[in-house]
Write a protein that holds these residues in place. Sequence first.
Motif, PDB file in Angstrom:
ATOM      1  N   ALA A 115      -4.328  13.345   8.390  1.00 55.02           N
ATOM      2  CA  ALA A 115      -4.451  12.222   7.452  1.00 55.02           C
ATOM      3  C   ALA A 115      -3.152  12.057   6.679  1.00 55.02           C
ATOM      4  N   SER A 116      -2.569  10.866   6.726  1.00 50.88           N
ATOM      5  CA  SER A 116      -1.248  10.670   6.135  1.00 50.88           C
ATOM      6  C   SER A 116      -1.170   9.290   5.502  1.00 50.88           C
ATOM      7  N   LEU A 117      -0.124   8.555   5.819  1.00 52.58           N
ATOM      8  CA  LEU A 117       0.146   7.274   5.162  1.00 52.58           C
ATOM      9  C   LEU A 117       0.388   6.187   6.204  1.00 52.58           C
TER      10      LEU A 117
ATOM     11  N   ALA B 278      -4.548   6.572  19.388  1.00 50.15           N
ATOM     12  CA  ALA B 278      -4.227   6.393  17.955  1.00 50.15           C
ATOM     13  C   ALA B 278      -5.554   6.256  17.204  1.00 50.15           C
ATOM     14  N   CYS B 279      -6.345   7.332  17.308  1.00 57.51           N
ATOM     15  CA  CYS B 279      -7.751   7.283  16.841  1.00 57.51           C
ATOM     16  C   CYS B 279      -7.922   7.735  15.398  1.00 57.51           C
ATOM     17  N   GLY B 280      -6.828   8.001  14.699  1.00 55.76           N
ATOM     18  CA  GLY B 280      -6.937   8.347  13.286  1.00 55.76           C
ATOM     19  C   GLY B 280      -7.404   9.779  13.058  1.00 55.76           C
TER      20      GLY B 280
ATOM     21  N   VAL C 184     -15.788  -1.259  21.599  1.00 51.45           N
ATOM     22  CA  VAL C 184     -15.663  -0.406  22.787  1.00 51.45           C
ATOM     23  C   VAL C 184     -15.209   0.983  22.350  1.00 51.45           C
ATOM     24  N   GLU C 185     -16.095   1.966  22.470  1.00 52.47           N
ATOM     25  CA  GLU C 185     -15.725   3.341  22.133  1.00 52.47           C
ATOM     26  C   GLU C 185     -15.245   4.023  23.407  1.00 52.47           C
ATOM     27  N   VAL C 186     -13.967   4.303  23.458  1.00 50.08           N
ATOM     28  CA  VAL C 186     -13.409   4.951  24.646  1.00 50.08           C
ATOM     29  C   VAL C 186     -13.958   6.382  24.703  1.00 50.08           C
TER      30      VAL C 186
ATOM     31  N   GLY D 168       0.213   8.537  15.019  1.00 52.00           N
ATOM     32  CA  GLY D 168      -0.498   8.221  13.775  1.00 52.00           C
ATOM     33  C   GLY D 168      -1.267   9.423  13.252  1.00 52.00           C
ATOM     34  N   ASP D 169      -2.282   9.142  12.454  1.00 48.41           N
ATOM     35  CA  ASP D 169      -3.044  10.221  11.819  1.00 48.41           C
ATOM     36  C   ASP D 169      -3.632  11.185  12.841  1.00 48.41           C
ATOM     37  N   MET D 170      -3.928  10.705  14.026  1.00 49.87           N
ATOM     38  CA  MET D 170      -4.506  11.579  15.047  1.00 49.87           C
ATOM     39  C   MET D 170      -3.516  12.697  15.398  1.00 49.87           C
TER      40      MET D 170
ATOM     41  N   VAL E 237      -5.722  -3.326  23.431  1.00 53.97           N
ATOM     42  CA  VAL E 237      -6.120  -2.433  22.336  1.00 53.97           C
ATOM     43  C   VAL E 237      -7.642  -2.298  22.372  1.00 53.97           C
ATOM     44  N   TYR E 238      -8.120  -1.056  22.463  1.00 57.38           N
ATOM     45  CA  TYR E 238      -9.556  -0.775  22.453  1.00 57.38           C
ATOM     46  C   TYR E 238      -9.954  -0.255  21.078  1.00 57.38           C
ATOM     47  N   GLU E 239     -10.980  -0.842  20.480  1.00 60.00           N
ATOM     48  CA  GLU E 239     -11.418  -0.440  19.143  1.00 60.00           C
ATOM     49  C   GLU E 239     -12.950  -0.349  19.140  1.00 60.00           C
ATOM     50  N   ARG E 240     -13.476   0.780  18.652  1.00 61.59           N
ATOM     51  CA  ARG E 240     -14.938   0.951  18.680  1.00 61.59           C
ATOM     52  C   ARG E 240     -15.631   0.138  17.574  1.00 61.59           C
TER      53      ARG E 240
ATOM     54  N   LEU F  87       0.782  -1.238   0.000  1.00 58.34           N
ATOM     55  CA  LEU F  87       0.000   0.000   0.000  1.00 58.34           C
ATOM     56  C   LEU F  87       0.814   1.289   0.000  1.00 58.34           C
ATOM     57  N   CYS F  88       2.091   1.193   0.324  1.00 63.11           N
ATOM     58  CA  CYS F  88       2.860   2.433   0.476  1.00 63.11           C
ATOM     59  C   CYS F  88       3.086   3.084  -0.898  1.00 63.11           C
ATOM     60  N   PRO F  89       2.961   4.405  -0.991  1.00 64.28           N
ATOM     61  CA  PRO F  89       3.277   5.053  -2.274  1.00 64.28           C
ATOM     62  C   PRO F  89       4.780   5.101  -2.556  1.00 64.28           C
TER      63      PRO F  89
ATOM     64  N   GLY G 270      -7.603   2.634  19.522  1.00 62.89           N
ATOM     65  CA  GLY G 270      -7.538   2.676  18.061  1.00 62.89           C
ATOM     66  C   GLY G 270      -6.644   1.564  17.545  1.00 62.89           C
ATOM     67  N   SER G 271      -7.155   0.796  16.574  1.00 61.89           N
ATOM     68  CA  SER G 271      -6.418  -0.395  16.125  1.00 61.89           C
ATOM     69  C   SER G 271      -5.951  -0.283  14.680  1.00 61.89           C
ATOM     70  N   GLY G 272      -5.691   0.945  14.207  1.00 59.86           N
ATOM     71  CA  GLY G 272      -5.079   1.108  12.886  1.00 59.86           C
ATOM     72  C   GLY G 272      -3.602   0.750  12.955  1.00 59.86           C
ATOM     73  N   PRO G 273      -2.868   0.995  11.876  1.00 60.22           N
ATOM     74  CA  PRO G 273      -1.447   0.612  11.860  1.00 60.22           C
ATOM     75  C   PRO G 273      -0.622   1.279  12.953  1.00 60.22           C
ATOM     76  N   ALA G 274      -0.985   2.511  13.374  1.00 61.44           N
ATOM     77  CA  ALA G 274      -0.226   3.169  14.453  1.00 61.44           C
ATOM     78  C   ALA G 274      -0.427   2.416  15.764  1.00 61.44           C
TER      79      ALA G 274
ATOM     80  N   GLN H  57     -14.113  15.152  16.423  1.00 64.32           N
ATOM     81  CA  GLN H  57     -14.455  15.764  17.714  1.00 64.32           C
ATOM     82  C   GLN H  57     -15.268  14.716  18.468  1.00 64.32           C
ATOM     83  N   GLN H  58     -14.743  14.201  19.559  1.00 58.22           N
ATOM     84  CA  GLN H  58     -15.455  13.135  20.274  1.00 58.22           C
ATOM     85  C   GLN H  58     -15.175  13.251  21.774  1.00 58.22           C
ATOM     86  N   PRO H  59     -16.049  12.647  22.622  1.00 61.54           N
ATOM     87  CA  PRO H  59     -15.946  12.842  24.076  1.00 61.54           C
ATOM     88  C   PRO H  59     -14.577  12.502  24.652  1.00 61.54           C
TER      89      PRO H  59
ATOM     90  N   ASP I 136      -6.073   8.897  -2.655  1.00 58.68           N
ATOM     91  CA  ASP I 136      -6.263   7.455  -2.432  1.00 58.68           C
ATOM     92  C   ASP I 136      -7.730   7.088  -2.311  1.00 58.68           C
ATOM     93  N   THR I 137      -8.468   7.902  -1.528  1.00 61.91           N
ATOM     94  CA  THR I 137      -9.865   7.571  -1.263  1.00 61.91           C
ATOM     95  C   THR I 137     -10.654   7.580  -2.565  1.00 61.91           C
ATOM     96  N   ALA I 138     -10.401   8.586  -3.412  1.00 63.80           N
ATOM     97  CA  ALA I 138     -11.115   8.683  -4.683  1.00 63.80           C
ATOM     98  C   ALA I 138     -10.784   7.483  -5.568  1.00 63.80           C
TER      99      ALA I 138
HETATM  100  C1  FAD Z   1      -9.888   5.164   1.631  1.00 61.45           C
HETATM  101  C2  FAD Z   1      -8.475   5.316   2.104  1.00 61.45           C
HETATM  102  C3  FAD Z   1      -7.453   4.690   1.406  1.00 61.45           C
HETATM  103  C4  FAD Z   1      -6.149   4.806   1.827  1.00 61.45           C
HETATM  104  N1  FAD Z   1      -5.175   4.183   1.116  1.00 61.45           N
HETATM  105  C5  FAD Z   1      -3.893   4.280   1.524  1.00 61.45           C
HETATM  106  C6  FAD Z   1      -2.849   3.640   0.805  1.00 61.45           C
HETATM  107  O1  FAD Z   1      -3.087   3.007  -0.228  1.00 61.45           O
HETATM  108  N2  FAD Z   1      -1.577   3.764   1.267  1.00 61.45           N
HETATM  109  C7  FAD Z   1      -1.280   4.459   2.410  1.00 61.45           C
HETATM  110  O2  FAD Z   1      -0.110   4.501   2.811  1.00 61.45           O
HETATM  111  N3  FAD Z   1      -2.248   5.091   3.116  1.00 61.45           N
HETATM  112  C8  FAD Z   1      -3.534   5.013   2.697  1.00 61.45           C
HETATM  113  N4  FAD Z   1      -4.518   5.651   3.409  1.00 61.45           N
HETATM  114  C9  FAD Z   1      -4.152   6.353   4.664  1.00 61.45           C
HETATM  115  C10 FAD Z   1      -3.959   5.329   5.812  1.00 61.45           C
HETATM  116  O3  FAD Z   1      -5.001   4.391   5.796  1.00 61.45           O
HETATM  117  C11 FAD Z   1      -3.891   6.048   7.155  1.00 61.45           C
HETATM  118  O4  FAD Z   1      -2.854   7.017   7.100  1.00 61.45           O
HETATM  119  C12 FAD Z   1      -3.611   5.075   8.315  1.00 61.45           C
HETATM  120  O5  FAD Z   1      -4.565   4.041   8.366  1.00 61.45           O
HETATM  121  C13 FAD Z   1      -3.584   5.827   9.655  1.00 61.45           C
HETATM  122  O6  FAD Z   1      -3.408   4.899  10.677  1.00 61.45           O
HETATM  123  P1  FAD Z   1      -3.853   5.220  12.180  1.00 61.45           P
HETATM  124  O7  FAD Z   1      -3.517   4.005  12.954  1.00 61.45           O
HETATM  125  O8  FAD Z   1      -3.277   6.504  12.609  1.00 61.45           O
HETATM  126  O9  FAD Z   1      -5.447   5.444  12.129  1.00 61.45           O
HETATM  127  P2  FAD Z   1      -6.662   4.618  11.514  1.00 61.45           P
HETATM  128  O10 FAD Z   1      -6.212   3.565  10.562  1.00 61.45           O
HETATM  129  O11 FAD Z   1      -7.627   5.634  11.031  1.00 61.45           O
HETATM  130  O12 FAD Z   1      -7.282   3.880  12.788  1.00 61.45           O
HETATM  131  C14 FAD Z   1      -7.873   4.609  13.837  1.00 61.45           C
HETATM  132  C15 FAD Z   1      -8.804   3.671  14.598  1.00 61.45           C
HETATM  133  O13 FAD Z   1      -9.203   4.306  15.815  1.00 61.45           O
HETATM  134  C16 FAD Z   1     -10.527   3.900  16.102  1.00 61.45           C
HETATM  135  N5  FAD Z   1     -11.106   4.835  17.070  1.00 61.45           N
HETATM  136  C17 FAD Z   1     -11.324   6.177  16.904  1.00 61.45           C
HETATM  137  N6  FAD Z   1     -11.857   6.687  18.034  1.00 61.45           N
HETATM  138  C18 FAD Z   1     -11.986   5.663  18.922  1.00 61.45           C
HETATM  139  C19 FAD Z   1     -12.488   5.581  20.260  1.00 61.45           C
HETATM  140  N7  FAD Z   1     -12.955   6.637  20.904  1.00 61.45           N
HETATM  141  N8  FAD Z   1     -12.469   4.368  20.872  1.00 61.45           N
HETATM  142  C20 FAD Z   1     -11.987   3.250  20.236  1.00 61.45           C
HETATM  143  N9  FAD Z   1     -11.518   3.290  18.957  1.00 61.45           N
HETATM  144  C21 FAD Z   1     -11.505   4.482  18.320  1.00 61.45           C
HETATM  145  C22 FAD Z   1     -11.193   3.945  14.739  1.00 61.45           C
HETATM  146  O14 FAD Z   1     -12.384   3.190  14.712  1.00 61.45           O
HETATM  147  C23 FAD Z   1     -10.099   3.352  13.858  1.00 61.45           C
HETATM  148  O15 FAD Z   1     -10.240   1.943  13.748  1.00 61.45           O
HETATM  149  C24 FAD Z   1      -5.841   5.574   2.987  1.00 61.45           C
HETATM  150  C25 FAD Z   1      -6.862   6.228   3.684  1.00 61.45           C
HETATM  151  C26 FAD Z   1      -8.160   6.112   3.245  1.00 61.45           C
HETATM  152  C27 FAD Z   1      -9.251   6.828   3.984  1.00 61.45           C
END
Ligand code: FAD
Length: 501
Positions: A460-462, A236-238, A215-217, A454-456, A172-175, A96-98, A151-155, A421-423, A303-305
Amino acid sequence: MPDPNGFLRYDRRLPARRPVPVRISDWREVYPPAGEELIREQATRCMDCGIPFCHDGCPLGNRIPDWNDLVRTGNWDVAVESLHATNNFPEFTGRLCPAPCEAACVLGLGGQQPVTIKQVEVEIADAAVARDGLRPRPASAPTGRSVAVVGSGPAGLAAAQQLARAGHTVTVYERDDAIGGLLRYGIPDFKLEKQHIDKRLAQLTAEGVRFRTGVEVGVDVTAERLRAEHDAVLLACGALQGRDTPETPGRALRGVHQAMAHLVAANRVVAAAGNGRPALATLPDGTPIDAAGKHVVIIGGGDTAADCLGVAHRQGAAGVHQLDLYPQPPSERDAERDPWPTWPWLLRSYPAHEEGGERVFAVAVQEFVDDGTGQVRAVRIAEVTVEKVDGRRIVTPLPGSEREIPADLVLLAIGFEGTEQQPLLAQFGVTRNARGAVDSRPDWQAADGVFVAGDMHRGASLIVWAIAEGRAAAAAIHAYLGGVGELPAPVDPARQPLAAR
Ligand SMILES: Cc1cc2nc3c(=O)[nH]c(=O)nc-3n(C[C@H](O)[C@H](O)[C@H](O)COP(=O)(O)OP(=O)(O)OC[C@H]3O[C@@H](n4cnc5c(N)ncnc54)[C@H](O)[C@@H]3O)c2cc1C
Ligand code: SF4
């Protein structure tokens, strides 16, 4: 000793993508495995130039020349060790990385095509999984300290793995109902099949990481409780606050949606089908999520488009237009504007673009047009110029350039405005800055004992930045908890991509 002439003997080659008619009839990944011979040949193009700028291009500092040479000489076992030393999830980044590393490859200086670094990376990662799975590496002794990751994204996952391997107890808590963040329901299967996430989760679980889904923290469990139960918290809520265009006439019509609403729903349908469950068939307003037979207009150029485009074709759209505000970028690096080794402004075509659809540049939507029943039937666009004045973007329509494009489904993929914006924010005593991100101190703390990554933190990044920040925040948490030794920290909170300006 690497082959100094490899790049003269071999041209850059990628594996052939699956044929378009075949791949748009399913949701499987676009690229088949490359095969060992091709990857060894491509790794041979790396000359180990001495000052590998690719290291600086990669936020993780991946040791690219090392593993290229190990692949060239057939030492795949050692290559994966080298790769995992800097990257928790090369099977994600390799897909997925550019690849900013490739923009910084020294071959680019002499007008040569860069090494296919990303492809070598994914092949090393996949070969290791095929050989003996993802072996868990549990800590030798527990530290007795406990960390909550929200948050259970890559970060979040990268931090969780680093901390668990250092002996801390990690939850790890994920909503959402499944782990993975945007990898799970944001990014479609044709870019990342979800089996890759599931294999990593099995490894993390075996290493002791606990997962709490649904579980939404801030709502289901308070920050106060989390702080009482854990010695440190990582947020790491994105950055999932989608940008909208409420001022455009007709925005409230049926059929005009945030891209993520459609994308997440479509990915859930694929996930449900894979699990034999009935598909979730409509958006909250009752619109069928299917683009089948519809004229689709996607607004945005990132990417999203591109992901919406691929989804629309797989759903059987009648036609797709993708609109971009900016003029068509050049197909070659403009060395004045973006000198090597920086990331160049270029026309980026994703595999989704060769599957069909029309890209329209330098246009802006003036109105979403009503069919008389409250459903969108067209978008009215105008050609525009865009300029920056005092940091503000000024968009000027060209008189007489307006026209309509038929549209039954419009998807807004115009970016993100930071973390939602969340509690949870107020409960942890952290605030969003002007970009909607959460700032941290140099040690990744946003409040005492509360870290952010991470993105938080970055906006919004990679994925590669999310993993790098997750690893660095884990190192800071380990130090905060008085852990023995140091964990690797590839970036600091102020680190920016390579840039000339
Ligand atoms: C459609 C799309 C396509 C993309 N494609 C690419 C790509 O091809 N290559 C690339 O490098 N990047 C891509 N990106 C960007 C990449 O996905 C993000 O930069 C990356 O996922 C960020 O990781 P993160 O862990 O910071 O957050 P996220 O992956 O956004 O994860 C955050 C998590 O936190 C959870 N969360 C939020 N609030 C709470 C709470 N209160 N309690 C519990 N859980 C919570 C959310 O549900 C979510 O699961 C893309 C983004 C989008 C939107
Ligand atoms: S993670 Fe991205 S930047 Fe780093 S080596 Fe892999 S493809 Fe290149």
